[in-house]
Design a protein around this motif. Structure first.
Motif, PDB file in Angstrom:
ATOM      1  N   ASP A 281       0.851  -1.194   0.000  1.00  0.00           N
ATOM      2  CA  ASP A 281       0.000   0.000   0.000  1.00  0.00           C
ATOM      3  C   ASP A 281       0.884   1.241   0.000  1.00  0.00           C
ATOM      4  O   ASP A 281       1.712   1.412   0.900  1.00  0.00           O
ATOM      5  N   ILE A 282       0.699   2.093  -1.006  1.00  0.00           N
ATOM      6  CA  ILE A 282       1.408   3.378  -1.051  1.00  0.00           C
ATOM      7  C   ILE A 282       0.397   4.489  -1.278  1.00  0.00           C
ATOM      8  O   ILE A 282      -0.749   4.232  -1.654  1.00  0.00           O
ATOM      9  N   ASP A 368      -2.903  -2.910  -4.260  1.00  0.00           N
ATOM     10  CA  ASP A 368      -3.074  -1.847  -3.268  1.00  0.00           C
ATOM     11  C   ASP A 368      -4.546  -1.786  -2.864  1.00  0.00           C
ATOM     12  O   ASP A 368      -5.419  -1.607  -3.719  1.00  0.00           O
ATOM     13  N   THR A 370      -6.077   0.466  -1.245  1.00  0.00           N
ATOM     14  CA  THR A 370      -6.626   1.836  -1.268  1.00  0.00           C
ATOM     15  C   THR A 370      -6.096   2.558  -2.504  1.00  0.00           C
ATOM     16  O   THR A 370      -5.276   3.469  -2.395  1.00  0.00           O
ATOM     17  N   PRO A 371      -6.568   2.181  -3.705  1.00  0.00           N
ATOM     18  CA  PRO A 371      -6.018   2.794  -4.929  1.00  0.00           C
ATOM     19  C   PRO A 371      -6.370   4.270  -5.057  1.00  0.00           C
ATOM     20  O   PRO A 371      -5.710   4.991  -5.793  1.00  0.00           O
ATOM     21  N   ASP A 373      -5.927   6.649  -2.984  1.00  0.00           N
ATOM     22  CA  ASP A 373      -4.919   7.590  -2.474  1.00  0.00           C
ATOM     23  C   ASP A 373      -3.587   7.461  -3.235  1.00  0.00           C
ATOM     24  O   ASP A 373      -2.592   8.052  -2.845  1.00  0.00           O
ATOM     25  N   ASN A 374      -3.587   6.681  -4.323  1.00  0.00           N
ATOM     26  CA  ASN A 374      -2.363   6.547  -5.123  1.00  0.00           C
ATOM     27  C   ASN A 374      -2.262   7.649  -6.176  1.00  0.00           C
ATOM     28  O   ASN A 374      -1.283   7.721  -6.889  1.00  0.00           O
TER      29      ASN A 374
HETATM   30 CA   LIG Z   1      -2.844   3.032  -1.424  1.00  0.00          CA
END
Ligand SMILES: [Ca+2]
Length: 435
Positions: A281-282, A368, A370-371, A373-374
């Motif tokens: 996750d980033i 990821d 939570t895409p 916040d990418n």
């Molecule tokens: Ca993310």
């Protein structure tokens, strides 16, 4: 006739010679039939007989029989039954000798037979007694005739867990688990006894912090003689389990511990890992622009910050855009969890048309959770047409402004002085007149 008479005489002579031989053979046959009383157990009634047996189940009664097994530290009681023509023989000294599977004499002793014709000796097996088949020989001398009997027994753990492994819910071998995963304990159990046995299995799991996280009990299992069993009890790993290496141990008891059960054999153990769930996750956490208004041909510096908000070391590409057009892509080969990386993108606007452009940065990452916040969308940058003349350098501009202001001040001063002189003239006349 005479010839015939001679022949008869010859035959009689032959018969006379044969009768004693047949008689002797008959006597031997009848005598041996009378002496032979049947199989070994019955024949044991004749003459001097010794039969050694022990306190195991079964006890190995009979000539050259085996008994049930013994575990280390168990007490072995050897009995020798001495009879003569089936009757007990009292006060006869019986010698016993016990050898382990490697041929070492572990015990030798003697005792006299009691009124029942039984001599008894006892010894305790050592903690480190050699596993395998042990041999007992008991001998006695009755009326100058030495007789002996053999007895064999096995030494080993009567009930033993021979193997322990960990499996996943699909019963596949697995050694790395996550919290709340189902873990299956694969236990192989052996009963070396010559009889059925009842057994209770206690399984305990300690996490890396030495907390007991799983306890389970399989009570009152019936194990058939000489059989191997595979048991697969399962549990969920608690959410509170410590991350790290956990140890599972299992031991067979005669009954549950609460009801006074004792160990059949030592516990057997293995380890498995409780790992954090790996989440890639980033997030793009910040965009900073050097300018929000530039002339065509000028460069805008875009500073982007990417944070690793997951638990996995990741590699990814970061791209910046003006509206939907790519500015630049920068690869990030490694970013550790709980760390961030600042990146600088240069947007050369030489070939960009005049207008307002929305700046964004995007770092897609497969898996990821939570895409959203990418990608981070920042404000607009105005790109303006170049002025027709080149802008003046800074000091020259100020010099012109200064000179312009100075010229205005000078003009005002000159106007004021002129105005004052015109106003003073009549006053001077008046004054002159009064004088
Ligand atoms: Ca993310």
């Amino acid at each position: 006739v005479l010839l015939g008479g001679e022949n008869m005489q010859e035959n009689w002579k032959g018969a006379r010679k044969t009768i004693p031989v047949v008689m002797i053979l008959l006597i031997i046959l009848v005598g041996s039939m009378l002496l032979y009383n049947g199989p070994a157990s019955v024949r044991a009634n004749s003459g001097a007989v010794i039969d050694v047996f022990d306190n195991a189940t079964p006890s190995g009664i009979g000539i050259n029989e085996s008994s049930g097994p013994f575990a280390p530290q168990q007490l072995v009681i050897l009995y020798a039954n001495v009879t003569y023509n089936g009757a007990p023989v009292e006060n006869k000294l019986v010698a016993f000798e016990v050898t382990d599977p490697t041929g070492n004499i572990i015990f030798s002793g003697s005792n006299a037979t009691d009124a029942n014709g039984i001599a008894t000796v006892r010894f305790r097996l050592a903690t480190n007694a050699t596993f395998g088949t042990w041999t007992v020989i008991a001998s006695v001398d009755v009326a100058q005739v030495a007789v002996h009997d053999y007895l064999w027994f096995r030494v080993g753990w009567i009930i033993m867990i021979t193997n322990i492994t960990t499996l996943n819910a699909e019963l596949k071998p697995q050694t790395v688990f996550h919290r709340q995963d189902v873990i299956v304990f694969n236990l192989t159990l052996e009963n070396i006894a010559l009889t059925n046995k009842t057994c209770t299995i206690e399984v305990d799991v300690e996490d890396a912090a030495q907390y007991s996280i799983i306890q389970l009990e399989l009570t009152d299992l019936t194990l058939a003689s000489g059989k191997n069993y595979v048991l697969t009890p399962s549990r969920e790993i608690p959410i509170t389990a410590a991350i790290g290496l956990a140890t599972v141990s299992a031991a067979p008891y005669t009954a549950s511990i609460e009801s006074g059960g004792v160990l059949y054999s030592p516990a057997i153990s293995t380890t498995f890992e409780i790992a954090l769930v790996q989440v890639p996750d980033i997030a793009v956490t910040n965009i900073r622009l050097s300018s929000t208004s530039v002339f065509i041909g000028q460069t805008v510096q875009i500073n982007v910050t990417i944070a690793n908000t997951g638990t996995e070391v990741v590699a990814f590409n970061v791209s910046t855009f003006y509206n939907n057009s790519l500015i630049e892509t920068i690869p990030v080969s490694i970013l550790e969890p709980a760390s961030h990386v600042p990146l600088t993108f240069m947007w050369n606007t030489t070939s960009v048309a005049e207008g307002y452009y929305q700046i964004s940065a995007s770092a897609p990452l497969p898996g990821d959770p939570t895409p959203w916040d990418n990608t981070l969308v920042d404000g607009f940058v105005q790109v303006k047409t170049k002025p027709p003349y080149p802008p003046l350098p800074f000091p020259l501009l100020w010099l012109i402004v200064f000179m312009f202001i100075a010229a205005i001040i000078a003009a005002l001063l000159a106007f004021f002085l002129l105005w004052r002189r015109r106003k003073k003239k009549p006053k001077r006349y008046l004054y002159t007149a009064i004088m």
